[in-house]
Design a protein around this motif. Structure first.
Motif, mmCIF file in Angstrom:
data_model
loop_
_atom_site.group_PDB
_atom_site.id
_atom_site.type_symbol
_atom_site.label_atom_id
_atom_site.label_comp_id
_atom_site.label_asym_id
_atom_site.label_seq_id
_atom_site.Cartn_x
_atom_site.Cartn_y
_atom_site.Cartn_z
ATOM 1 N N LEU A 278 0.806 -1.217 0.000
ATOM 2 C CA LEU A 278 0.000 0.000 0.000
ATOM 3 C C LEU A 278 0.843 1.273 0.000
ATOM 4 O O LEU A 278 0.568 2.192 -0.789
ATOM 5 C CB LEU A 278 -0.963 -0.006 1.190
ATOM 6 C CG LEU A 278 -1.933 1.174 1.265
ATOM 7 C CD1 LEU A 278 -2.818 1.203 0.029
ATOM 8 C CD2 LEU A 278 -2.794 1.082 2.527
ATOM 9 N N PRO A 279 1.873 1.424 0.859
ATOM 10 C CA PRO A 279 2.680 2.654 0.791
ATOM 11 C C PRO A 279 3.301 2.881 -0.584
ATOM 12 O O PRO A 279 3.316 4.008 -1.091
ATOM 13 C CB PRO A 279 3.755 2.417 1.876
ATOM 14 C CG PRO A 279 3.134 1.450 2.822
ATOM 15 C CD PRO A 279 2.301 0.550 1.954
ATOM 16 N N GLN A 280 3.803 1.813 -1.200
ATOM 17 C CA GLN A 280 4.393 1.935 -2.531
ATOM 18 C C GLN A 280 3.344 2.364 -3.555
ATOM 19 O O GLN A 280 3.598 3.212 -4.420
ATOM 20 C CB GLN A 280 5.015 0.607 -2.948
ATOM 21 C CG GLN A 280 5.532 0.588 -4.378
ATOM 22 C CD GLN A 280 5.873 -0.821 -4.848
ATOM 23 O OE1 GLN A 280 5.968 -1.736 -4.036
ATOM 24 N NE2 GLN A 280 6.035 -0.989 -6.145
ATOM 25 N N VAL A 281 2.154 1.770 -3.439
ATOM 26 C CA VAL A 281 1.069 2.109 -4.369
ATOM 27 C C VAL A 281 0.704 3.583 -4.240
ATOM 28 O O VAL A 281 0.554 4.304 -5.241
ATOM 29 C CB VAL A 281 -0.153 1.217 -4.102
ATOM 30 C CG1 VAL A 281 -1.374 1.735 -4.866
ATOM 31 C CG2 VAL A 281 0.139 -0.223 -4.487
ATOM 32 N N LEU A 282 0.555 4.057 -3.010
ATOM 33 C CA LEU A 282 0.157 5.445 -2.793
ATOM 34 C C LEU A 282 1.233 6.418 -3.265
ATOM 35 O O LEU A 282 0.923 7.480 -3.804
ATOM 36 C CB LEU A 282 -0.165 5.664 -1.304
ATOM 37 C CG LEU A 282 -1.367 4.879 -0.769
ATOM 38 C CD1 LEU A 282 -1.580 5.176 0.700
ATOM 39 C CD2 LEU A 282 -2.626 5.197 -1.571
#
Length: 579
Positions: A278-282
């Motif tokens: 999720l952090p990478q996606v955001l």
């Protein structure tokens, strides 16, 4: 010649099935958008609001709009980066969850939360579906399926109130949202995951925790009387701390299940959902830029939907909202200039055809909302003063024309040209609004057909004709890597145009109404013996109301004329970027 890539050939064969499922999802969300207008008084009563407290019910509408618009660019960007089907699935699940929360709401904050989640999920379905069409059909064959998507979306405005009225008659307003929940889950199941997702282990523990959390949440929302009043099981609804519902034992079971599910998704070797990414996606989707954009849109929504339209065009605290919007806009510009992967890609906003499509969508939205709102008002002010239903049915002529026009526009715009089709459609809508601006009190007949029926159908056809060419031109002018973002911005501009258009044109119309009555005086001065029964004043007020609506229709004609001009930027054979 068949495609050289076998995977692409499979994709093309599966295109119609995927489009059907996505269109059903779009239809469901579109119908829900319009059905709330029908049941708003019932919803208000269920949370303790009376009909004279409409201002307090504004968050029910603005909350949905905020969810619908605020994260549209982010949703489009995520679909460009990680695929259409995962984002479609997430949107459909979000819509279903929002439907469940709305159906079970017994107070205003929970109700607004549910509507926000519904808007968040439903808003992303249209642009991702449009981008899916661009993925599955080549540029010279995608106009018709784009027209189908547009027709399905507009069909929701016709079917929504009808199916809503039927459900309300059978099971009350909550039945609408329970049906939405069931239909949303079915459609989510039909949106099959990609091959990589399909090969992932089933992770039964995650499914179990998800089922426990969902069941506990539904029981907390629904609060069935058989459990709440039960001597044996009623304690699960008794708060452990004060009167806070979140501390009920059943609610705590749900919270614990969700916490364990999150921990499982973060630690499992092959999780059901790769939450660790999720952090990478955001970061890759410029989440900070998306938040700034969402804040800016939130200010715009509250600014134009938070005021009393009978008194002012904008919310009471408009100066503070304007300052906040300016600060957020400045922050967004700085962010987008410095971001390594900006949300608002220059391949979109730096393309003249796309800019023309966005401006056209703004103008189209401003004109469209006038037809949806003010045609029934005109009918109520003239032919059907005592029947809201009959007044609303007048709009059916227009609503039938829009999806028909969308299909026709999709079928012909590749041969006739994007600019010619869209400009002709907006010119037809302009002529129709000019005719409406000259309607007298007898323009709408109680029975039979009249010239007004032709004007309404023609107006709907005109708006429909512009749907496919605007979308097709914008998608053809940008590389495939930003199809989702481009579609999201086109949808966003049309909705913002509707919001700003109805506020501005209503304010102009009210000014005309006040000016028309300013020289007349009051009922007390005209009829001192019977001020409550003053035919002279009533007749003058009626003429002033007709003048107000004529001014609004004329304003809509200006908006659609602007759209007809800006549509000339939609080149017929825009080059297809390769990257």
């Amino acid at each position: 010649m068949p495609p050289a890539d076998p995977a692409h050939a499979v994709q093309l064969r599966q295109g119609p099935r995927r489009l059907v499922v996505a269109c059903l999802a779009v239809l469901l969300a579109a119908a829900d958008t319009y059905v709330v207008v029908l049941v708003l008084p019932n919803i208000m009563a269920s949370v303790g609001l009376t009909t004279d407290q409409l201002q307090k019910a504004t968050p029910i509408v603005s909350g949905f709009l905020l969810g619908y618009l605020a994260l549209l660019p982010l949703v489009g960007r995520l679909s460009d980066l990680y695929g259409r089907r995962p984002v479609l699935l997430a949107c459909m699940v979000g819509f279903a969850i929002g439907s469940a929360v709305t159906a079970g709401a017994h107070d205003l904050p929970v109700l607004v939360t549910g509507r926000f989640l519904q808007g968040l999920g439903g808003g992303g379905l249209v642009p991702v579906t449009l981008a899916l069409v661009a993925d599955l059909w080549p540029p010279d064959r995608r106009s018709l399926p784009l027209g189908v998507v547009g027709a399905v979306q507009e069909l929701g405005s016709l079917l929504g109130p009808l199916y809503g009225a039927a459900l309300v008659a059978v099971g009350g307003w909550r039945a609408i949202f329970w049906v939405n929940l069931a239909a949303g889950l079915v459609l989510a199941a039909l949106i099959r995951p990609g091959e990589a997702t399909a090969r992932r282990p089933r992770d039964p523990l995650s499914w179990l925790l998800l089922a426990v959390g969902a069941a506990a949440g539904l029981l907390v929302l629904v609060r069935p009387s058989g459990l709440v009043d039960s001597v044996r099981y009623g304690d699960i609804y008794v708060p452990l701390v004060g009167a806070a519902g979140v501390t009920e034992p059943l609610a705590l079971v749900g919270w614990i299940a969700v916490a364990l599910l999150v921990a499982r998704l973060l630690t499992a070797a092959a999780p059901l959902v790769p939450l660790r990414r999720l952090p990478q996606v955001l970061r890759s989707a410029d989440f900070f830029g998306a938040l700034l954009f969402a804040g800016l849109l939130g200010c715009v929504i509250v600014l134009f939907s938070g005021g009393d339209p009978t008194r002012q065009a904008v919310a009471t605290h408009w100066p503070w909202l304007a300052v906040a919007a300016a600060a957020l806009a400045a922050g967004l510009v700085l962010r987008e200039r410095r971001a390594t992967a900006p949300l608002l890609d220059s391949a979109v906003l730096g393309t003249p055809v796309v800019v023309g499509a966005l401006v056209t969508s703004l103008a189209v939205g401003a004109g469209l909302i006038v037809a949806l709102v003010d045609v029934p008002l005109f009918a109520r002010a003239t032919t059907f003063p005592s029947s809201q239903l009959d007044a609303a049915l007048v709009l059916v002529r227009f609503l039938v024309g829009v999806p028909v026009g969308a299909l026709v526009g999709g079928a012909i715009c590749e041969r006739v040209g994007y600019r010619a089709t869209a400009s002709a459609g907006m010119a037809l809508a302009t002529a129709s609004f000019v005719a409406m601006a000259h309607w007298d009190s007898h323009a709408l007949p109680r029975h039979g057909l009249a010239a007004s029926d032709l004007a309404l159908v023609a107006c709907g056809l005109g708006f429909g004709l512009a749907i496919a060419p605007v979308n097709a031109a914008a998608l053809r002018a940008v590389p495939a890597r930003v199809h989702g973002l481009t579609s999201a911005l086109v949808v966003l501009c049309r909705t913002v145009g509707m919001l700003v258009g109805i506020s501005a044109l209503t304010a102009i119309g009210l000014h005309a109404f006040s000016h028309a009555l300013s020289h007349l005086g009051t009922p007390d001065s005209i009829c001192p013996q019977s001020p409550t029964d003053c035919p002279v004043y009533d007749h003058a007020a009626h003429l002033a109301l007709l003048h107000e609506l004529h001014v609004i229709f004329a304003g809509a004609a200006v908006c659609t004329a602007v759209a007809a001009v800006t549509a000339l930027t939609l080149r017929r054979r825009a080059p297809v970027p390769s990257s």
